[in-house]
Design a protein around this motif. Sequence first.
Motif, mmCIF file in Angstrom:
data_model
loop_
_atom_site.group_PDB
_atom_site.id
_atom_site.type_symbol
_atom_site.label_atom_id
_atom_site.label_comp_id
_atom_site.label_asym_id
_atom_site.label_seq_id
_atom_site.Cartn_x
_atom_site.Cartn_y
_atom_site.Cartn_z
ATOM 1 N N GLU A 77 0.811 -1.221 0.000
ATOM 2 C CA GLU A 77 0.000 0.000 0.000
ATOM 3 C C GLU A 77 0.847 1.276 0.000
ATOM 4 O O GLU A 77 0.307 2.379 -0.096
ATOM 5 C CB GLU A 77 -0.918 0.014 1.224
ATOM 6 N N LEU A 78 2.173 1.121 0.085
ATOM 7 C CA LEU A 78 3.042 2.298 0.182
ATOM 8 C C LEU A 78 2.960 3.206 -1.050
ATOM 9 O O LEU A 78 3.179 4.409 -0.955
ATOM 10 C CB LEU A 78 4.497 1.871 0.395
ATOM 11 N N HIS A 79 2.628 2.622 -2.192
ATOM 12 C CA HIS A 79 2.546 3.435 -3.407
ATOM 13 C C HIS A 79 1.508 4.543 -3.263
ATOM 14 O O HIS A 79 1.575 5.572 -3.952
ATOM 15 C CB HIS A 79 2.206 2.550 -4.614
ATOM 16 N N ASN A 80 0.550 4.364 -2.366
ATOM 17 C CA ASN A 80 -0.479 5.388 -2.139
ATOM 18 C C ASN A 80 0.072 6.620 -1.452
ATOM 19 O O ASN A 80 -0.614 7.651 -1.385
ATOM 20 C CB ASN A 80 -1.615 4.807 -1.292
ATOM 21 N N TYR A 81 1.301 6.531 -0.935
ATOM 22 C CA TYR A 81 1.900 7.625 -0.168
ATOM 23 C C TYR A 81 3.131 8.207 -0.853
ATOM 24 O O TYR A 81 3.888 8.942 -0.221
ATOM 25 C CB TYR A 81 2.262 7.130 1.234
ATOM 26 N N ARG A 82 3.334 7.892 -2.098
ATOM 27 C CA ARG A 82 4.484 8.410 -2.818
ATOM 28 C C ARG A 82 4.133 8.619 -4.288
ATOM 29 O O ARG A 82 3.112 8.112 -4.772
ATOM 30 C CB ARG A 82 5.678 7.463 -2.685
ATOM 31 N N GLY A 83 4.991 9.337 -4.985
ATOM 32 C CA GLY A 83 4.831 9.516 -6.422
ATOM 33 C C GLY A 83 3.495 10.121 -6.825
ATOM 34 O O GLY A 83 2.858 10.872 -6.077
ATOM 35 N N GLU A 84 3.062 9.765 -8.021
ATOM 36 C CA GLU A 84 1.807 10.299 -8.559
ATOM 37 C C GLU A 84 0.601 9.838 -7.750
ATOM 38 O O GLU A 84 -0.355 10.603 -7.562
ATOM 39 C CB GLU A 84 1.644 9.883 -10.029
ATOM 40 N N ASP A 85 0.632 8.593 -7.262
ATOM 41 C CA ASP A 85 -0.492 8.115 -6.447
ATOM 42 C C ASP A 85 -0.619 8.936 -5.177
ATOM 43 O O ASP A 85 -1.726 9.306 -4.764
ATOM 44 C CB ASP A 85 -0.314 6.634 -6.097
ATOM 45 N N GLY A 86 0.505 9.244 -4.532
ATOM 46 C CA GLY A 86 0.475 10.059 -3.332
ATOM 47 C C GLY A 86 -0.054 11.453 -3.624
ATOM 48 O O GLY A 86 -0.893 11.987 -2.882
ATOM 49 N N TRP A 87 0.427 12.055 -4.701
ATOM 50 C CA TRP A 87 -0.042 13.380 -5.109
ATOM 51 C C TRP A 87 -1.564 13.378 -5.287
ATOM 52 O O TRP A 87 -2.263 14.255 -4.768
ATOM 53 C CB TRP A 87 0.649 13.785 -6.399
ATOM 54 N N ASN A 88 -2.069 12.388 -6.015
ATOM 55 C CA ASN A 88 -3.511 12.313 -6.272
ATOM 56 C C ASN A 88 -4.305 12.065 -4.996
ATOM 57 O O ASN A 88 -5.414 12.595 -4.833
ATOM 58 C CB ASN A 88 -3.804 11.222 -7.302
ATOM 59 N N ASN A 89 -3.754 11.285 -4.079
ATOM 60 C CA ASN A 89 -4.459 11.005 -2.829
ATOM 61 C C ASN A 89 -4.504 12.215 -1.900
ATOM 62 O O ASN A 89 -5.449 12.371 -1.124
ATOM 63 C CB ASN A 89 -3.831 9.806 -2.119
ATOM 64 N N VAL A 90 -3.484 13.068 -1.981
ATOM 65 C CA VAL A 90 -3.550 14.332 -1.250
ATOM 66 C C VAL A 90 -4.600 15.234 -1.897
ATOM 67 O O VAL A 90 -5.429 15.854 -1.216
ATOM 68 C CB VAL A 90 -2.181 15.037 -1.226
ATOM 69 N N LYS A 91 -4.594 15.264 -3.217
ATOM 70 C CA LYS A 91 -5.520 16.135 -3.954
ATOM 71 C C LYS A 91 -6.974 15.738 -3.735
ATOM 72 O O LYS A 91 -7.853 16.604 -3.628
ATOM 73 C CB LYS A 91 -5.177 16.098 -5.449
ATOM 74 N N ASN A 92 -7.234 14.442 -3.650
ATOM 75 C CA ASN A 92 -8.623 14.004 -3.477
ATOM 76 C C ASN A 92 -9.027 13.830 -2.014
ATOM 77 O O ASN A 92 -10.134 13.370 -1.729
ATOM 78 C CB ASN A 92 -8.904 12.725 -4.286
ATOM 79 N N GLY A 93 -8.115 14.186 -1.094
ATOM 80 C CA GLY A 93 -8.470 14.204 0.322
ATOM 81 C C GLY A 93 -8.296 12.894 1.063
ATOM 82 O O GLY A 93 -8.607 12.811 2.252
#
Length: 209
Positions: A77-93
Amino acid sequence: MYNALELKELTIKPKINDISLDVLREFYEIFLLPFIYTYKIIQSDGRKTIAVRFNTCNFCHLLGVETIAKRAVKYSELHNYRGEDGWNNVKNGVIDIKHLKTLNKKKFLSVKAKYVYFYLIPSLLEKPLAVNYDKSKVMPPTSIDCELLFYSEYDNAVIHLGLEQEEENEFYFPRTFFVEKLGKPKKNDIYIDNQEPIIVTKQNRIIMI
């Protein structure tokens, strides 16, 4: 709670409760992502010109988001906290400061200074001090690594932006951002001591097309 435009105009650092991770993301998107910064560098072996640009995939790394999540979430699940996935997850809250504190409050507090000093990066880029950085010269030993280290002192702290040249590319990218508190009386900055000083002059800030 400040918005990105208000954050840019601050003259004193914000309190952590007055900013959000998404506001820092928006700040990054407005004031850093659109630009290429060019600098003339004078060092012991000559002169050169470098170009610096920011990207979305480095945002979470600069703020230590993945570091906070490590050992708190499954490796898968770490990919959700880095790179483009992390960026998008911050953007979508999905990822916010409250969530990061829940994952690992101690680790969040250890990197909190990144969040409250983040708004100073554009100012740092305007008139940086700099060294050719060699992590083997840092004592005690550190895992922080980069090629060039821009820095500036503010409010009894030193903010650092470490740059590295992209592989097979002329651009430099921000590899690390961190803050060293100097304390009272002031202590030396171990990341600058013993490093080779270089002269850096900003030449241009160009909007990427």
